[in-house]
Design an enzyme around this catalytic site. Sequence first.
Site, PDB file in Angstrom:
ATOM      1  CE  LYS A  66      -4.126  -1.686   2.295  1.00 34.43           C
ATOM      2  NZ  LYS A  66      -4.727  -1.408   3.427  1.00 34.43           N
ATOM      3  CG  ASP A 102      -8.423   0.693   3.952  1.00 35.46           C
ATOM      4  OD1 ASP A 102      -9.201  -0.426   3.222  1.00 35.46           O
ATOM      5  OD2 ASP A 102      -7.232   0.234   3.715  1.00 35.46           O
TER       6      ASP A 102
HETATM    7  P1  NDP Z   1       0.726  -3.740   8.756  1.00 34.82           P
HETATM    8  O1  NDP Z   1       1.190  -5.107   8.533  1.00 34.82           O
HETATM    9  O2  NDP Z   1       0.442  -2.423   8.224  1.00 34.82           O
HETATM   10  O3  NDP Z   1       0.019  -2.713  10.368  1.00 34.82           O
HETATM   11  C1  NDP Z   1       0.117  -4.064  11.486  1.00 34.82           C
HETATM   12  C2  NDP Z   1       0.131  -3.478  12.411  1.00 34.82           C
HETATM   13  O4  NDP Z   1      -0.012  -4.667  13.507  1.00 34.82           O
HETATM   14  C3  NDP Z   1       1.115  -2.852  13.066  1.00 34.82           C
HETATM   15  O5  NDP Z   1       1.318  -1.844  14.124  1.00 34.82           O
HETATM   16  C4  NDP Z   1       2.344  -3.687  13.785  1.00 34.82           C
HETATM   17  O6  NDP Z   1       3.062  -3.299  14.789  1.00 34.82           O
HETATM   18  C5  NDP Z   1       1.048  -4.246  14.401  1.00 34.82           C
HETATM   19  N1  NDP Z   1       1.798  -5.697  14.659  1.00 34.82           N
HETATM   20  C6  NDP Z   1       1.733  -6.865  14.317  1.00 34.82           C
HETATM   21  N2  NDP Z   1       1.416  -8.354  14.823  1.00 34.82           N
HETATM   22  C7  NDP Z   1       1.703  -7.679  16.877  1.00 34.82           C
HETATM   23  C8  NDP Z   1       2.262  -8.404  17.887  1.00 34.82           C
HETATM   24  N3  NDP Z   1       2.291  -9.144  17.800  1.00 34.82           N
HETATM   25  N4  NDP Z   1       1.758  -7.345  18.505  1.00 34.82           N
HETATM   26  C9  NDP Z   1       1.993  -5.984  18.827  1.00 34.82           C
HETATM   27  N5  NDP Z   1       1.664  -5.594  17.219  1.00 34.82           N
HETATM   28  C10 NDP Z   1       1.742  -6.193  16.136  1.00 34.82           C
HETATM   29  O7  NDP Z   1      -0.974  -3.878   8.595  1.00 34.82           O
HETATM   30  P2  NDP Z   1      -2.736  -3.694   8.204  1.00 34.82           P
HETATM   31  O8  NDP Z   1      -2.505  -1.962   8.756  1.00 34.82           O
HETATM   32  O9  NDP Z   1      -2.353  -3.304   6.551  1.00 34.82           O
HETATM   33  O10 NDP Z   1      -3.418  -3.760   8.907  1.00 34.82           O
HETATM   34  C11 NDP Z   1      -3.638  -4.131  10.393  1.00 34.82           C
HETATM   35  C12 NDP Z   1      -5.154  -4.990  10.875  1.00 34.82           C
HETATM   36  O11 NDP Z   1      -6.045  -4.628  10.563  1.00 34.82           O
HETATM   37  C13 NDP Z   1      -5.054  -6.284   9.977  1.00 34.82           C
HETATM   38  O12 NDP Z   1      -5.171  -6.782  10.693  1.00 34.82           O
HETATM   39  C14 NDP Z   1      -6.398  -6.827   8.775  1.00 34.82           C
HETATM   40  O13 NDP Z   1      -6.472  -7.209   8.186  1.00 34.82           O
HETATM   41  C15 NDP Z   1      -6.408  -5.256   8.798  1.00 34.82           C
HETATM   42  N6  NDP Z   1      -7.501  -3.708   8.000  1.00 34.82           N
HETATM   43  C16 NDP Z   1      -8.549  -4.348   7.825  1.00 34.82           C
HETATM   44  C17 NDP Z   1      -8.678  -3.401   6.948  1.00 34.82           C
HETATM   45  C18 NDP Z   1     -10.811  -3.551   6.626  1.00 34.82           C
HETATM   46  O14 NDP Z   1     -11.162  -3.215   5.942  1.00 34.82           O
HETATM   47  N7  NDP Z   1     -11.813  -3.855   7.231  1.00 34.82           N
HETATM   48  C19 NDP Z   1      -9.319  -2.654   5.800  1.00 34.82           C
HETATM   49  C20 NDP Z   1      -6.958  -2.553   6.458  1.00 34.82           C
HETATM   50  C21 NDP Z   1      -6.870  -3.834   7.706  1.00 34.82           C
HETATM   51  P3  NDP Z   1       4.397  -3.536  14.005  1.00 34.82           P
HETATM   52  O15 NDP Z   1       4.868  -1.550  13.984  1.00 34.82           O
HETATM   53  O16 NDP Z   1       5.255  -2.619  15.574  1.00 34.82           O
HETATM   54  O17 NDP Z   1       4.929  -4.482  13.469  1.00 34.82           O
END
Ligand code: NDP
Length: 303
Positions: A66, A102
């Site tokens: 993205k 989004d």
């Molecule tokens: P990204 O990979 O860009 O971001 C993931 C986020 O989750 C980061 O902030 C990361 O932290 C955090 N994270 C992941 N694993 C852990 C962990 N074990 N402990 C703490 N923090 C964690 O993903 P997206 O932002 O695209 O997506 C995030 C969520 O939102 C997903 O579940 C996705 O399915 C959902 N989503 C839903 C949408 C909808 O339309 N309903 C649209 C977009 C997303 P760090 O930076 O520290 O790694």
Amino acid sequence: MTKRVVLIGHPVAHSLSGAMQQAAFDHLGIDATYELWDRAPIALAEAIAELRTDDFLGANVTIPHKERVVPQVDRQTEEAHATGAVNTLTKEGKKLVGHNTDVPGFKTALDQLVGRQKMPRHAVVLGAGGGARAVVYGLIREGFQRIIVFNRHLHRAESMVKHFGRSAAHMDLRAMPWHESIIEAELAKAKILVNATSIGLTADESPVPAEILTSDLMVLDLIYAQTRLLRDAASAGCATSDGETMLLHQGAAAFALWTGQAAPLEVMGEALAAARAEGIRSAEGEPAGDAGAPVPEAATPAG
Ligand code: NDP
């Protein structure tokens, strides 16, 4: 000639968008196919170049591309520019326009969660990825006065806050370190909690302990399932919402951009539910390392 729309991500096998968009094309008799393109980052530029040919109406872009796709478009909308993330591409001749649907998807979800109550002004956001960028920008545009962002890696939250510097100049947007006591103190001042991390997507885990959720909070989880966070919040008496509304409405906005027609929301919602019943579960953003991991019983979406 059958037109093509593609979802470019890595992985994309578990995406729910295919079912939702194809059902919408078929329902309105639009001769188009929605394809899933699994492309590693190294193959992204080639995939984007292919979209410039006449066959394509446009594309969706999902994790992990993205942000990476931004420099490859010819023009960005205000939402794409402000968030620094593109999830939808449309065509102007051979030129590509980057959108971020989004943002309107999140706005619809927020409006539904808040309902007839006055829109709150203080929010806590967990996460700093692509989803969180749409959330934070949506909250800024909605007139929130204080938004606190917590992220496992603080520097990522800090750079997101810096990115929004100008659009957030009039309000208090801050990144804070992920400590339970600090999250608890901030939640005591906030009315909205948004989980934009992927915690709860592939395991029955919550980003925060149940004890710090109080009944006056409204809790939105971007994950498309009844996550542990949402179940804990409902038990505490909070209003809750999962990622379904945001997913449906970001898809509807993309559909309208590609076709110039209003999206058949009911048909798309039914297709989402059917795909979910078949066990497809990703709400666009499944972590690459967890693709195919079994979803625990408790995190399976209700209804
Ligand atoms: P990204 O990979 O860009 O971001 C993931 C986020 O989750 C980061 O902030 C990361 O932290 C955090 N994270 C992941 N694993 C852990 C962990 N074990 N402990 C703490 N923090 C964690 O993903 P997206 O932002 O695209 O997506 C995030 C969520 O939102 C997903 O579940 C996705 O399915 C959902 N989503 C839903 C949408 C909808 O339309 N309903 C649209 C977009 C997303 P760090 O930076 O520290 O790694």
